[in-house]
Motif scaffolding. Structure first.
Motif, PDB file in Angstrom:
ATOM      1  N   GLY A 128       5.914  56.314  25.846  1.00 23.01           N
ATOM      2  CA  GLY A 128       6.593  57.289  26.697  1.00 23.01           C
ATOM      3  C   GLY A 128       6.819  58.596  25.947  1.00 23.01           C
ATOM      4  O   GLY A 128       7.106  58.596  24.752  1.00 23.01           O
ATOM      5  N   THR A 159       5.097  54.975  35.137  1.00 28.36           N
ATOM      6  CA  THR A 159       5.985  55.086  33.976  1.00 28.36           C
ATOM      7  C   THR A 159       6.831  53.823  33.876  1.00 28.36           C
ATOM      8  O   THR A 159       7.386  53.370  34.886  1.00 28.36           O
ATOM      9  CB  THR A 159       6.901  56.327  34.121  1.00 28.36           C
ATOM     10  N   VAL A 192      10.028  52.011  31.838  1.00 32.40           N
ATOM     11  CA  VAL A 192      11.211  52.198  30.999  1.00 32.40           C
ATOM     12  C   VAL A 192      11.841  50.837  30.780  1.00 32.40           C
ATOM     13  O   VAL A 192      12.041  50.077  31.743  1.00 32.40           O
ATOM     14  CB  VAL A 192      12.217  53.160  31.683  1.00 32.40           C
ATOM     15  N   THR A 251      10.277  59.456  28.896  1.00 37.58           N
ATOM     16  CA  THR A 251      11.124  58.262  28.966  1.00 37.58           C
ATOM     17  C   THR A 251      12.381  58.388  28.108  1.00 37.58           C
ATOM     18  O   THR A 251      13.272  57.549  28.209  1.00 37.58           O
ATOM     19  CB  THR A 251      10.322  57.015  28.556  1.00 37.58           C
ATOM     20  N   VAL A 299      10.798  60.836  34.754  1.00 43.43           N
ATOM     21  CA  VAL A 299       9.849  59.703  34.814  1.00 43.43           C
ATOM     22  C   VAL A 299       8.567  60.098  35.548  1.00 43.43           C
ATOM     23  O   VAL A 299       7.481  59.620  35.210  1.00 43.43           O
ATOM     24  CB  VAL A 299      10.485  58.422  35.411  1.00 43.43           C
ATOM     25  N   ASP A 354       8.919  51.396  26.326  1.00 44.82           N
ATOM     26  CA  ASP A 354       8.851  52.581  27.188  1.00 44.82           C
ATOM     27  C   ASP A 354       7.430  53.120  27.068  1.00 44.82           C
ATOM     28  O   ASP A 354       7.002  53.482  25.962  1.00 44.82           O
ATOM     29  CB  ASP A 354       9.806  53.676  26.685  1.00 44.82           C
TER      30      ASP A 354
END
Ligand code: GUN
Ligand code: ZN
Length: 435
Positions: free
Chosen positions: A73, A424, A426, A132, A127, A383
């Protein structure tokens, strides 16, 4: 205890294995796995490596992204969530821009409901752009901090944020006092620092909007809570620097103001640092302080060209920042696009691998979070972002003609934005899927 939560993702993976001291060594640390697997357990990476079906926990189906590229991320080391609505405010440089656009916008965050509304929008924007983790300015109002951390907690996102400290040179509704800066920040530290994935940053806006008494109280708080962050602005604009020298004539320069009040250190992040003097670079290194390089903002406000090469020469930690709303994009891809041009204007090259390093592991290091974030090492936090390298007709054509992986990445950084973020994740969970 509740049952462990697993997820599994299969695809092409790219990360940077280790921190380096010089950019020539980054290519050796690039790890590319053509058919890989990442398994997370309760938000932490439990397996990462070549695809091996025996590593997938029983009952879990691996999400397969055969065409995309999965990367850690993105980390944004400097952004203002209350300025989300004012990106692209016309015509001014820093000090006029603050008075004309920023302060009136930030006054609205006295209202908790308004702060919640923008905080929710902001987290969605992060996001959507593959970010992240971020280090975030709120406003002077403690409610603005609660609103942001509450929204981030809904996704279990690792976020660092804090209440702005200002007790002069700002409108009445945006100022606190030295004492309130201390007591309100202290209460927020107690409430949020280390709660879930939230971390706190003591956040004096910049030296001109704090009295010496307020900076002293900020330093006192940092001494009481050495594990929290310090987040502020430094040497962004020539008029700003001249003003600091007028306001603090007994100091050796702008950074020395923060340094003398105990605000430098390995969890201190200074946004911009476009015009640092030689002794200030040395102080940044000696105190292990970090810089947030914010190219879209530096160009938009006409602040100047950040000398990225100097961070390697002086061994000063640097991360990438969007600096919304002086910056013009939430996208770290767009930020890298502008970072490249800022180096070009100084006769320097910024390679795609170095860019990738700054957006991931390098920014994690700048935030002293490289033990938790920045690559796919087992035990780190899960992430990550699923990138589509060919999201537009132009990108498709360009990607058909790439020579190698670094060229493909460079084209992505030049042409990419939120259209390239396919998904994405997380804390091991998918929190965004492109429609
Ligand atoms: N310096 C002090 N406040 C700000 C801000 O909100 N944005 C930027 N870019 N610089 C600042
Ligand atoms: Zn800023």
């Amino acid at each position: 205890m509740s049952a462990a939560q697993f997820s599994a993702v299969r695809g092409r993976f790219l990360d940077i294995q280790q921190l380096v001291h010089q950019p020539e060594h980054i290519a050796d640390q690039v790890r590319y796995i053509e058919d890989g697997l990442l398994v997370s357990e309760n938000g932490k990476i439990r397996y990462f490596g070549h695809f091996d079906p025996s590593q997938i926990p029983t009952g879990i189906v691996a999400e397969h992204y055969p065409e995309q590229l999965i990367v850690p991320g993105f980390i944004d080391t400097h952004i203002h969530y209350p300025q989300t609505e004012m990106v692209g405010a016309y015509g001014e440089q820093l000090l006029e821009w603050l008075n004309t656009y920023t302060f009136p916008t930030e006054l609205q965050f006295k209202d908790k409901a308004y702060a919640e509304h923008i905080a929710e929008f902001f987290i969605q924007q992060l996001v959507r752009h593959g970010t992240t983790t971020a280090l975030v300015f709120c406003t002077v109002h403690p409610e603005s901090v609660d609103a942001l951390f509450e929204q981030a907690a809904r996704l279990n996102m690792r976020l660092i944020a804090g209440k702005v400290l200002m007790d002069r040179h700002a409108p009445e509704g945006l100022t606190d006092t030295a004492e309130r800066a201390y007591s309100e920040s202290k209460a927020l530290i107690e409430k949020w620092h280390g709660k879930g994935r939230a971390l706190y940053a003591i956040t004096p806006r910049f030296a001109p909007t704090s009295t010496p008494e307020q900076l002293q109280r900020a330093g006192q708080l940092k001494a009481e809570y050495p594990e929290v962050y310090v987040h502020t602005h430094l040497s962004e604009n020539k008029n700003e620097i001249a003003w600091v020298k007028e306001l603090f004539p007994d100091h050796q320069g702008y950074l020395d103001v923060y340094h003398q009040y105990g605000l430098t250190g390995n969890r201190s992040v200074f946004a911009h640092c476009v015009h640092l003097e030689e002794h200030e670079w040395d102080c940044m290194h000696a105190t292990d302080s970090a810089i947030a390089f914010c190219p879209t903002s530096n160009l938009f406000l006409g602040s100047g060209l950040f000398p990225l090469k100097k961070t390697w020469q002086k061994q000063v930690k640097v991360g990438l920042g969007t600096d919304i709303g002086a910056g013009t994009s939430f996208s770290q891809l767009q930020t890298l696009n502008e970072a490249y041009k800022v180096q070009q204007l100084q006769g320097e090259k910024l390679s795609a691998f170095e860019s990738f390093y700054h957006a991931t592991l390098g920014s994690a290091k700048a935030l002293s979070l490289d033990h938790l974030l920045g690559n796919f090492h087992i035990g780190k936090e899960a992430d990550f972002v699923v990138l589509d390298l060919a999201a537009t007709p132009l990108q498709k054509l360009r990607q058909q003609h790439v020579k190698h992986l670094e060229d493909a990445l460079f084209a992505l950084f030049t042409l990419g934005d939120d259209r390239n973020i396919a998904a994405t994740y997380v804390d091991g969970q998918c929190v965004y899927v492109r429609k």
